[in-house]
Scaffold this motif. Sequence first.
Motif, PDB file in Angstrom:
ATOM      1  N   LYS A 188       0.841  -1.203   0.000  1.00 57.27           N
ATOM      2  CA  LYS A 188       0.000   0.000   0.000  1.00 57.27           C
ATOM      3  C   LYS A 188       0.875   1.253   0.000  1.00 57.27           C
ATOM      4  N   ASP A 189       1.912   1.255   0.816  1.00 55.09           N
ATOM      5  CA  ASP A 189       2.823   2.404   0.871  1.00 55.09           C
ATOM      6  C   ASP A 189       3.541   2.614  -0.462  1.00 55.09           C
ATOM      7  N   GLN A 190       3.950   1.512  -1.100  1.00 52.29           N
ATOM      8  CA  GLN A 190       4.611   1.629  -2.404  1.00 52.29           C
ATOM      9  C   GLN A 190       3.657   2.205  -3.452  1.00 52.29           C
ATOM     10  N   LEU A 191       2.414   1.758  -3.437  1.00 49.96           N
ATOM     11  CA  LEU A 191       1.428   2.289  -4.386  1.00 49.96           C
ATOM     12  C   LEU A 191       1.137   3.754  -4.105  1.00 49.96           C
ATOM     13  N   ALA A 192       1.021   4.110  -2.834  1.00 49.43           N
ATOM     14  CA  ALA A 192       0.747   5.506  -2.472  1.00 49.43           C
ATOM     15  C   ALA A 192       1.900   6.427  -2.866  1.00 49.43           C
ATOM     16  N   ALA A 193       3.110   5.882  -2.940  1.00 52.53           N
ATOM     17  CA  ALA A 193       4.285   6.692  -3.268  1.00 52.53           C
ATOM     18  C   ALA A 193       4.502   6.868  -4.770  1.00 52.53           C
ATOM     19  N   LEU A 194       3.687   6.220  -5.590  1.00 50.16           N
ATOM     20  CA  LEU A 194       3.864   6.348  -7.040  1.00 50.16           C
ATOM     21  C   LEU A 194       3.682   7.793  -7.489  1.00 50.16           C
ATOM     22  N   ASP A 195       4.604   8.257  -8.330  1.00 54.73           N
ATOM     23  CA  ASP A 195       4.486   9.617  -8.872  1.00 54.73           C
ATOM     24  C   ASP A 195       3.300   9.713  -9.821  1.00 54.73           C
ATOM     25  N   GLU A 196       3.121   8.669 -10.617  1.00 47.63           N
ATOM     26  CA  GLU A 196       2.011   8.618 -11.576  1.00 47.63           C
ATOM     27  C   GLU A 196       1.188   7.371 -11.267  1.00 47.63           C
ATOM     28  N   PHE A 197      -0.041   7.575 -10.816  1.00 45.02           N
ATOM     29  CA  PHE A 197      -0.921   6.472 -10.440  1.00 45.02           C
ATOM     30  C   PHE A 197      -1.629   5.984 -11.693  1.00 45.02           C
ATOM     31  N   THR A 256      -2.231   2.701 -14.770  1.00 44.52           N
ATOM     32  CA  THR A 256      -2.385   1.254 -14.900  1.00 44.52           C
ATOM     33  C   THR A 256      -1.031   0.567 -14.971  1.00 44.52           C
ATOM     34  N   SER A 257      -0.165   1.053 -15.847  1.00 42.32           N
ATOM     35  CA  SER A 257       1.129   0.386 -16.032  1.00 42.32           C
ATOM     36  C   SER A 257       2.002   0.482 -14.780  1.00 42.32           C
ATOM     37  N   ASN A 258       1.978   1.616 -14.081  1.00 46.62           N
ATOM     38  CA  ASN A 258       2.783   1.756 -12.862  1.00 46.62           C
ATOM     39  C   ASN A 258       2.256   0.880 -11.729  1.00 46.62           C
ATOM     40  N   ILE A 259       0.938   0.809 -11.604  1.00 43.33           N
ATOM     41  CA  ILE A 259       0.342  -0.035 -10.571  1.00 43.33           C
ATOM     42  C   ILE A 259       0.712  -1.494 -10.831  1.00 43.33           C
ATOM     43  N   GLU A 260       0.536  -1.930 -12.076  1.00 42.19           N
ATOM     44  CA  GLU A 260       0.833  -3.314 -12.435  1.00 42.19           C
ATOM     45  C   GLU A 260       2.309  -3.636 -12.203  1.00 42.19           C
ATOM     46  N   ALA A 261       3.194  -2.765 -12.649  1.00 45.31           N
ATOM     47  CA  ALA A 261       4.633  -3.017 -12.486  1.00 45.31           C
ATOM     48  C   ALA A 261       5.006  -3.072 -11.007  1.00 45.31           C
ATOM     49  N   THR A 262       4.453  -2.183 -10.216  1.00 43.38           N
ATOM     50  CA  THR A 262       4.757  -2.145  -8.777  1.00 43.38           C
ATOM     51  C   THR A 262       4.289  -3.419  -8.087  1.00 43.38           C
ATOM     52  N   VAL A 263       3.041  -3.825  -8.368  1.00 40.42           N
ATOM     53  CA  VAL A 263       2.488  -5.020  -7.730  1.00 40.42           C
ATOM     54  C   VAL A 263       3.263  -6.262  -8.161  1.00 40.42           C
ATOM     55  N   PRO A 273     -14.117  -5.192 -11.648  1.00 38.62           N
ATOM     56  CA  PRO A 273     -13.283  -4.824 -12.787  1.00 38.62           C
ATOM     57  C   PRO A 273     -11.818  -5.199 -12.576  1.00 38.62           C
ATOM     58  N   PRO A 274     -11.053  -5.256 -13.664  1.00 45.52           N
ATOM     59  CA  PRO A 274      -9.635  -5.600 -13.548  1.00 45.52           C
ATOM     60  C   PRO A 274      -8.906  -4.693 -12.548  1.00 45.52           C
ATOM     61  N   ILE A 275      -8.074  -5.299 -11.736  1.00 41.31           N
ATOM     62  CA  ILE A 275      -7.390  -4.576 -10.664  1.00 41.31           C
ATOM     63  C   ILE A 275      -6.551  -3.413 -11.184  1.00 41.31           C
ATOM     64  N   PHE A 276      -5.750  -3.657 -12.181  1.00 45.61           N
ATOM     65  CA  PHE A 276      -4.797  -2.638 -12.608  1.00 45.61           C
ATOM     66  C   PHE A 276      -5.432  -1.502 -13.392  1.00 45.61           C
ATOM     67  N   GLU A 277      -6.653  -1.651 -13.812  1.00 43.29           N
ATOM     68  CA  GLU A 277      -7.311  -0.607 -14.587  1.00 43.29           C
ATOM     69  C   GLU A 277      -8.215   0.273 -13.737  1.00 43.29           C
ATOM     70  N   ARG A 278      -8.077   0.213 -12.458  1.00 44.12           N
ATOM     71  CA  ARG A 278      -8.948   0.963 -11.559  1.00 44.12           C
ATOM     72  C   ARG A 278      -8.324   2.260 -11.063  1.00 44.12           C
ATOM     73  N   GLN A 279      -7.196   2.664 -11.629  1.00 44.33           N
ATOM     74  CA  GLN A 279      -6.463   3.782 -11.064  1.00 44.33           C
ATOM     75  C   GLN A 279      -7.265   5.071 -10.973  1.00 44.33           C
ATOM     76  N   TRP A 339      -9.690   4.542  -8.079  1.00 43.67           N
ATOM     77  CA  TRP A 339      -9.160   4.165  -6.788  1.00 43.67           C
ATOM     78  C   TRP A 339      -7.967   5.007  -6.368  1.00 43.67           C
ATOM     79  N   ALA A 340      -7.747   6.103  -7.052  1.00 43.36           N
ATOM     80  CA  ALA A 340      -6.661   6.996  -6.643  1.00 43.36           C
ATOM     81  C   ALA A 340      -6.922   7.511  -5.234  1.00 43.36           C
ATOM     82  N   LYS A 341      -8.173   7.399  -4.775  1.00 46.32           N
ATOM     83  CA  LYS A 341      -8.509   7.838  -3.416  1.00 46.32           C
ATOM     84  C   LYS A 341      -7.760   7.047  -2.348  1.00 46.32           C
ATOM     85  N   LEU A 342      -7.209   5.876  -2.727  1.00 46.17           N
ATOM     86  CA  LEU A 342      -6.437   5.097  -1.766  1.00 46.17           C
ATOM     87  C   LEU A 342      -5.162   5.823  -1.356  1.00 46.17           C
ATOM     88  N   LYS A 343      -4.694   6.688  -2.221  1.00 45.49           N
ATOM     89  CA  LYS A 343      -3.483   7.427  -1.909  1.00 45.49           C
ATOM     90  C   LYS A 343      -3.751   8.322  -0.738  1.00 45.49           C
TER      91      LYS A 343
END
Length: 173
Positions: A113-122, A124-131, A160-166, A169-173
Amino acid sequence: MEELIEAFSIDRIGKSGARFDWDKAQWFNQQYIKESSGTDLAKAVMKFAPDNYKDVDTDFLAAACDLMKERMTFLTDIWGKGYFFFESPKEYDRKVVRTKWKPERVPLFHQLKDQLAALDEFSTSNIEATVKAFMAEHGLGFGDVFQVFRVMLAGTKSGPPIFERQHCWAKLK
């Protein structure tokens, strides 16, 4: 209407009694929804919005509709099946929690969760690569992460697909 008029032919009218097929009507409705844009769906579903969702941002709603339209049969489904886009899950799929949740992995999910919250650009591709990098680093498989991740985000293992929810779900940040 023009397409219906053009396609109509008196020769194609059946002689037997007509029967209303509810399943087929639902299927047609679902096809119409799938072919609609998220923006058009957002305008349409706002007519059925519960009072607590009347102030939902239209761009956010359009993105949610785009993600949910494959799973919608009726316009009102966005508010029921996709409520998790607008508020925290009300309950969690107990079977997934019972079978997939491992208490010893709690610190790992906090780290993810912390790694996802720290992404500069939230995105699909960044979420998928991070996970995926996180999974590889910790020796976790898709089954160890994806169902738990879905339940944390939506309360259920479906959706819906997890990685396409950015966008929704950006509210998670």
